[in-house]
Design a protein around this motif. Structure first.
Motif, PDB file in Angstrom:
ATOM      1  N   MET A 108      11.697 -40.277  43.678  1.00 23.80           N
ATOM      2  CA  MET A 108      10.767 -40.837  44.869  1.00 23.80           C
ATOM      3  C   MET A 108      10.839 -42.494  44.637  1.00 23.80           C
ATOM      4  N   LEU A 109      11.235 -42.999  45.519  1.00 23.79           N
ATOM      5  CA  LEU A 109      11.506 -44.480  45.361  1.00 23.79           C
ATOM      6  C   LEU A 109      10.409 -44.985  46.573  1.00 23.79           C
ATOM      7  N   ALA A 110       9.773 -46.084  46.120  1.00 22.06           N
ATOM      8  CA  ALA A 110       8.591 -46.611  47.000  1.00 22.06           C
ATOM      9  C   ALA A 110       9.018 -48.114  46.898  1.00 22.06           C
ATOM     10  N   SER A 111       8.808 -48.761  48.043  1.00 26.24           N
ATOM     11  CA  SER A 111       9.190 -50.184  48.148  1.00 26.24           C
ATOM     12  C   SER A 111       7.788 -50.814  48.134  1.00 26.24           C
ATOM     13  N   ARG A 112       7.763 -52.104  47.424  1.00 25.36           N
ATOM     14  CA  ARG A 112       6.683 -53.016  47.416  1.00 25.36           C
ATOM     15  C   ARG A 112       7.133 -54.279  47.543  1.00 25.36           C
ATOM     16  N   HIS A 113       6.173 -55.172  48.090  1.00 29.20           N
ATOM     17  CA  HIS A 113       6.663 -56.337  48.177  1.00 29.20           C
ATOM     18  C   HIS A 113       5.776 -57.359  47.079  1.00 29.20           C
ATOM     19  N   ILE A 114       6.278 -58.102  46.204  1.00 25.44           N
ATOM     20  CA  ILE A 114       5.608 -58.843  45.120  1.00 25.44           C
ATOM     21  C   ILE A 114       5.769 -60.368  45.358  1.00 25.44           C
ATOM     22  N   GLN A 115       5.100 -61.199  44.561  1.00 26.06           N
ATOM     23  CA  GLN A 115       5.354 -62.699  44.910  1.00 26.06           C
ATOM     24  C   GLN A 115       6.032 -63.080  43.505  1.00 26.06           C
ATOM     25  N   CYS A 116       7.005 -63.676  43.615  1.00 23.30           N
ATOM     26  CA  CYS A 116       7.850 -64.318  42.150  1.00 23.30           C
ATOM     27  C   CYS A 116       6.782 -65.116  41.895  1.00 23.30           C
ATOM     28  N   PRO A 117       6.540 -65.135  40.330  1.00 25.27           N
ATOM     29  CA  PRO A 117       5.660 -65.932  39.416  1.00 25.27           C
ATOM     30  C   PRO A 117       6.416 -67.214  39.405  1.00 25.27           C
ATOM     31  N   TYR A 118       7.443 -67.347  39.423  1.00 23.53           N
ATOM     32  CA  TYR A 118       8.039 -68.609  39.348  1.00 23.53           C
ATOM     33  C   TYR A 118       8.244 -69.734  40.598  1.00 23.53           C
ATOM     34  N   CYS A 119       8.996 -68.788  41.671  1.00 23.99           N
ATOM     35  CA  CYS A 119       9.271 -69.596  43.067  1.00 23.99           C
ATOM     36  C   CYS A 119       8.259 -69.275  43.922  1.00 23.99           C
ATOM     37  N   GLY A 120       7.351 -68.198  43.822  1.00 25.40           N
ATOM     38  CA  GLY A 120       6.408 -68.062  44.879  1.00 25.40           C
ATOM     39  C   GLY A 120       7.022 -67.316  46.069  1.00 25.40           C
ATOM     40  N   GLU A 121       8.104 -66.967  45.939  1.00 21.22           N
ATOM     41  CA  GLU A 121       8.534 -66.357  47.373  1.00 21.22           C
ATOM     42  C   GLU A 121       8.411 -64.797  47.077  1.00 21.22           C
ATOM     43  N   ARG A 122       8.020 -64.275  48.532  1.00 18.65           N
ATOM     44  CA  ARG A 122       7.940 -62.886  48.433  1.00 18.65           C
ATOM     45  C   ARG A 122       8.990 -62.100  48.621  1.00 18.65           C
TER      46      ARG A 122
END
Length: 62
Positions: A1-15
């Motif tokens: 079961m794969l789930a997609s999540r959006h995170i924010q990179c702790p380095y560059c701040g990109e989502r």
């Protein structure tokens, strides 16, 4: 079961979007940012609601 999540990179701040494999249970691994290529420490756990939850940190924060 794969789930997609959006995170924010702790380095560059990109989502960015990552895929979580909730069938593997609780886990911790390193995934490179798709934008800046720096290593992100990813921690995944399955909550009481059977949904995967994710926490991310830079390697200097882990």
């Amino acid at each position: 079961m794969l789930a997609s999540r959006h995170i924010q990179c702790p380095y560059c701040g990109e989502r960015i979007e990552i895929l979580l494999d909730a069938s593997a249970g609780d886990q911790r691994y390193i995934e490179d940012c798709q934008v800046c290529c720096r290593p992100i420490s990813v921690e995944v756990w399955v909550g009481a609601d059977d949904e995967p939850h994710v926490s991310v940190a830079g390697e200097d924060e882990a």
